[in-house]
Enzyme design. Structure first.
Site, PDB file in Angstrom:
ATOM      1  N   ASP A  63      -8.218  -4.063   7.750  1.00  0.00           N
ATOM      2  CA  ASP A  63      -8.772  -4.730   8.927  1.00  0.00           C
ATOM      3  C   ASP A  63      -7.735  -4.708  10.040  1.00  0.00           C
ATOM      4  O   ASP A  63      -6.572  -4.369   9.817  1.00  0.00           O
ATOM      5  CB  ASP A  63      -9.262  -6.156   8.605  1.00  0.00           C
ATOM      6  CG  ASP A  63      -8.153  -7.109   8.193  1.00  0.00           C
ATOM      7  OD1 ASP A  63      -7.054  -6.643   7.805  1.00  0.00           O
ATOM      8  OD2 ASP A  63      -8.376  -8.325   8.248  1.00  0.00           O
ATOM      9  N   TYR A  65      -4.954  -5.550  12.964  1.00  0.00           N
ATOM     10  CA  TYR A  65      -3.814  -6.462  13.014  1.00  0.00           C
ATOM     11  C   TYR A  65      -4.267  -7.807  13.591  1.00  0.00           C
ATOM     12  O   TYR A  65      -4.929  -7.842  14.629  1.00  0.00           O
ATOM     13  CB  TYR A  65      -2.703  -5.896  13.889  1.00  0.00           C
ATOM     14  CG  TYR A  65      -2.057  -4.630  13.350  1.00  0.00           C
ATOM     15  CD1 TYR A  65      -1.506  -4.600  12.069  1.00  0.00           C
ATOM     16  CD2 TYR A  65      -1.966  -3.480  14.131  1.00  0.00           C
ATOM     17  CE1 TYR A  65      -0.890  -3.447  11.576  1.00  0.00           C
ATOM     18  CE2 TYR A  65      -1.354  -2.330  13.649  1.00  0.00           C
ATOM     19  CZ  TYR A  65      -0.822  -2.321  12.366  1.00  0.00           C
ATOM     20  OH  TYR A  65      -0.215  -1.186  11.890  1.00  0.00           O
ATOM     21  N   PHE A  76      -4.008   0.977  11.666  1.00  0.00           N
ATOM     22  CA  PHE A  76      -2.548   1.101  11.644  1.00  0.00           C
ATOM     23  C   PHE A  76      -1.926   1.297  13.018  1.00  0.00           C
ATOM     24  O   PHE A  76      -0.718   1.136  13.184  1.00  0.00           O
ATOM     25  CB  PHE A  76      -2.077   2.221  10.703  1.00  0.00           C
ATOM     26  CG  PHE A  76      -2.467   1.998   9.269  1.00  0.00           C
ATOM     27  CD1 PHE A  76      -1.866   1.004   8.520  1.00  0.00           C
ATOM     28  CD2 PHE A  76      -3.458   2.764   8.680  1.00  0.00           C
ATOM     29  CE1 PHE A  76      -2.243   0.781   7.202  1.00  0.00           C
ATOM     30  CE2 PHE A  76      -3.840   2.547   7.363  1.00  0.00           C
ATOM     31  CZ  PHE A  76      -3.229   1.552   6.619  1.00  0.00           C
ATOM     32  N   HIS A 183      -0.763   0.952  -0.779  1.00  0.00           N
ATOM     33  CA  HIS A 183      -0.808   0.628   0.649  1.00  0.00           C
ATOM     34  C   HIS A 183       0.613   0.615   1.217  1.00  0.00           C
ATOM     35  O   HIS A 183       1.571   0.277   0.508  1.00  0.00           O
ATOM     36  CB  HIS A 183      -1.468  -0.742   0.831  1.00  0.00           C
ATOM     37  CG  HIS A 183      -1.854  -1.058   2.237  1.00  0.00           C
ATOM     38  ND1 HIS A 183      -0.972  -1.631   3.134  1.00  0.00           N
ATOM     39  CD2 HIS A 183      -3.017  -0.886   2.906  1.00  0.00           C
ATOM     40  CE1 HIS A 183      -1.588  -1.792   4.288  1.00  0.00           C
ATOM     41  NE2 HIS A 183      -2.826  -1.344   4.179  1.00  0.00           N
TER      42      HIS A 183
END
Length: 223
Positions: A63, A65, A76, A183
């Site tokens: 999701d 930031y 990202f 991740h």
């Protein structure tokens, strides 16, 4: 905080999600009392910058930031003036530096989107300060349909973390490249994200197919 719901990007507007699921999500967001990130005008930025026909690589995030001023609609990625880098992005750049010997100069990854890298989050909104706060809002249906629409030909997929890897069964195109790793967050990057060399692996796969490599590191280079 009332907001105006953005229309879907034209190239993806045919997905049933926008007819069947999006109105309910819009109603929820309209009644959300917390600040919603990213701004509504940027919510579909990844899809707008990378239409289906142009998509060559998919990087699946979680999701946006949750820090105001960071998210701008691409997984990202963050606004170019964001310092220090978000921690997951910092680890992505560490791996890129190790893999390719360089990394971008700032947090803005829109130059990747323009080369056909779809930077897709599985949730396209988040309340400020509440990571995963909209994880169950229904955005996952859009993710499922986007991946389904991309099964018309082989593409490269970077699935980072277990939530992203849960979508792997939806990738059915023959000869697609599916790279799974932990991740890049500080909690898991040392469990196998570092050393995975995803960027050179994708480029080797693309060039072996006669396609141009992705310029992962230099926003100023000719596309």
């Amino acid at each position: 905080m009332t907001e105006t719901s953005p229309p879907p990007p034209a190239a993806w507007a045919h997905l049933p999600f926008f007819r069947d699921n999006y109105p309910e999500i819009c109603a929820h967001l309209a009644g959300e009392t917390r600040q919603v990130l990213p701004p509504a005008s940027q919510r579909f930025a990844a899809l707008a910058l990378t239409p289906p026909d142009a998509t060559r690589v998919v990087i699946l995030g979680q999701d946006p930031y949750p820090t105001p001023g960071h998210a701008h609609g691409l997984a990202f990625s963050a606004e170019p003036d964001v310092r220090p880098l978000p921690r997951s992005l910092g680890n992505i750049y560490k791996e890129m530096q190790s893999d390719l010997g360089a990394c971008p100069p700032d947090a803005d990854l829109r130059f990747l989107a323009r080369q056909g890298v779809l930077l897709l989050n599985t949730a396209l909104s988040v309340p400020a300060g509440a990571a995963n706060g909209h994880a169950k809002l229904g955005w996952q249906t859009l993710t499922q349909q986007v991946l389904g629409a991309l099964n018309d030909r082989p593409r490269a997929y970077l699935l980072w973390g277990k939530p992203a890897q849960a979508y792997a069964p939806l990738i059915t195109a023959q000869d697609a490249l599916i790279l799974c790793s932990p991740h890049p967050s500080p909690l898991s990057a040392h469990r196998g994200f570092f050393g995975a060399r995803p960027f050179s692996t994708v480029n080797n796969w693309l060039t072996a197919r006669g396609e141009s490599a992705i310029n992962w590191t230099n926003p100023g280079a000719p596309s």
